[in-house]
Design an enzyme around this catalytic site. Structure first.
Site, short mmCIF file in Angstrom:
data_model
loop_
_atom_site.label_atom_id
_atom_site.label_comp_id
_atom_site.label_asym_id
_atom_site.label_seq_id
_atom_site.Cartn_x
_atom_site.Cartn_y
_atom_site.Cartn_z
N ARG A 107 1.30 -1.35 -0.24
CA ARG A 107 0.02 -0.15 -0.11
C ARG A 107 0.76 1.61 -0.01
NH1 ARG A 107 -4.18 0.42 3.96
NH2 ARG A 107 -3.05 0.73 5.87
N ASP A 109 5.48 -6.19 8.82
CA ASP A 109 6.02 -5.58 10.27
C ASP A 109 5.97 -6.30 11.00
OD1 ASP A 109 7.06 -2.87 8.38
OD2 ASP A 109 5.92 -1.96 9.49
N ASP A 130 0.61 -3.56 12.18
CA ASP A 130 1.00 -3.56 10.70
C ASP A 130 1.51 -5.06 10.79
OD1 ASP A 130 3.05 -3.98 8.34
OD2 ASP A 130 3.12 -1.50 7.96
C1 PRP Z 1 -1.39 -5.18 4.50
C2 PRP Z 1 -2.02 -6.13 4.46
C3 PRP Z 1 -2.50 -6.12 2.57
C4 PRP Z 1 -2.92 -4.65 2.56
C5 PRP Z 1 -4.00 -4.41 3.25
O1 PRP Z 1 0.10 -5.14 3.29
O2 PRP Z 1 -1.08 -7.51 3.92
O3 PRP Z 1 -1.50 -6.72 1.51
O4 PRP Z 1 -1.81 -3.84 4.00
O5 PRP Z 1 -4.47 -3.20 3.20
P1 PRP Z 1 -5.67 -3.10 1.81
O6 PRP Z 1 -7.66 -4.25 2.44
O7 PRP Z 1 -6.28 -1.05 2.72
O8 PRP Z 1 -5.29 -3.02 0.55
P2 PRP Z 1 0.71 -4.07 3.27
O9 PRP Z 1 0.90 -3.19 2.67
O10 PRP Z 1 1.35 -2.68 4.36
O11 PRP Z 1 2.49 -4.73 2.55
P3 PRP Z 1 3.21 -5.36 3.61
O12 PRP Z 1 2.66 -6.85 3.00
O13 PRP Z 1 4.55 -5.66 1.99
O14 PRP Z 1 4.27 -5.13 4.53
N1 URA Z 2 -2.36 -3.21 6.87
C1 URA Z 2 -2.07 -3.47 7.98
O1 URA Z 2 -1.02 -4.51 8.47
N2 URA Z 2 -2.73 -3.52 8.84
C2 URA Z 2 -3.69 -2.98 8.87
O2 URA Z 2 -4.40 -1.98 9.74
C3 URA Z 2 -4.28 -2.48 7.42
C4 URA Z 2 -3.61 -2.65 6.63
#
Ligand code: PRP
Ligand code: URA
Length: 224
Positions: free
Chosen positions: A109, A208, A205
């Protein structure tokens, strides 16, 4: 449990799932335990979501006699985690169906717009023949899951199920509006999104916390 009048939504409010999600939410839960919990929750959710998988009859021999019994048609399945956080769930799903084909979709995101940005896509060539289980722990705005389904469909996937651990009502609404026909399994439905599009109460997150890339108290202290 169902959600509103969406026929495709199942909330898996089993006490064991709820218990483990509570531990996942706790900010003092460290990376190693967090990973383990994601895997355990995925096994419990996957058990339910895979209830309708295809089986085939095979002949085997028990110590008593020959018999024809059902086995899961592993080749008809495909798990697709959304990177990064979905990888933790894939570990759990693969406990259920070891050796199952996996595709991967990379999305993150944008921190300001909260829109998903695509950076990777590797899917099996015969995906149109498979029952595809898209997995990602978090359904927040729904943007990532909606884009991932778009990518799956573009590559020919016809039968898709989405499994997440925590969802916000905003994400569920958006997903169901986009794909009312796609079964959606949720471990816990939370209250809302905050101004940064994080789920409240949520767990923070997920990527993370799974990979120890935060600077908070959740990191395991390396021995060496
Ligand atoms: C997180 C999660 C989803 C997304 C959800 O990933 O694992 O993929 O956010 O959010 P949304 O419904 O608003 O799209 P992130 O973008 O943080 O990526 P990452 O797993 O690489 O940290
Ligand atoms: N992605 C995450 O990892 N946590 C949230 O709460 C929303 C998006």
């Amino acid at each position: 449990m169902a959600y509103k009048n969406y026929q495709n939504v199942t909330i898996l409010d089993h006490p064991l799932i709820t218990h483990k999600i509570t531990k996942l939410r706790d900010k003092t839960t460290k990376t190693s335990e967090f990973k383990m919990l994601v895997k355990e929750i995925s096994v419990l959710e996957g058990y339910e979501a895979l209830r309708h998988v295809d089986t085939a009859m095979v002949e085997i021999e028990t110590p008593i006699e020959k018999t024809v019994q059902p086995v899961v048609k592993r080749k008809s399945l495909c798990f697709v985690p959304i990177l990064r956080a979905g990888l933790g769930m894939a570990d759990g799903m693969l406990e259920l169906v070891p050796g199952c084909t996996c595709g991967h979709i990379g999305l993150y995101r944008n921190e300001e717009t909260h829109q998903p940005v695509e950076y990777y896509c590797k899917l099996p060539a015969d995906i149109s023949e498979k029952d595809v289980y898209l997995i990602d722990p978090m359904l927040a705005t729904g943007g990532s899951a909606i884009d991932a389904v778009k990518m799956l469909k573009k590559h020919g996937a016809r039968r898709i199920t989405f499994i997440c651990i925590i969802a916000a009502p905003e994400g569920v609404e958006a997903f169901c509006k986009a794909y009312p026909e796609i079964p959606l399994y949720i471990g816990a439905l939370d209250r809302c999104l905050n101004e940064n599009a994080y789920i409240c109460p949520g767990l923070g997150d997920c990527g993370d916390r799974t990979f120890g890339t935060t600077n908070g108290t959740t990191e395991d202290r390396p021995i060496i």
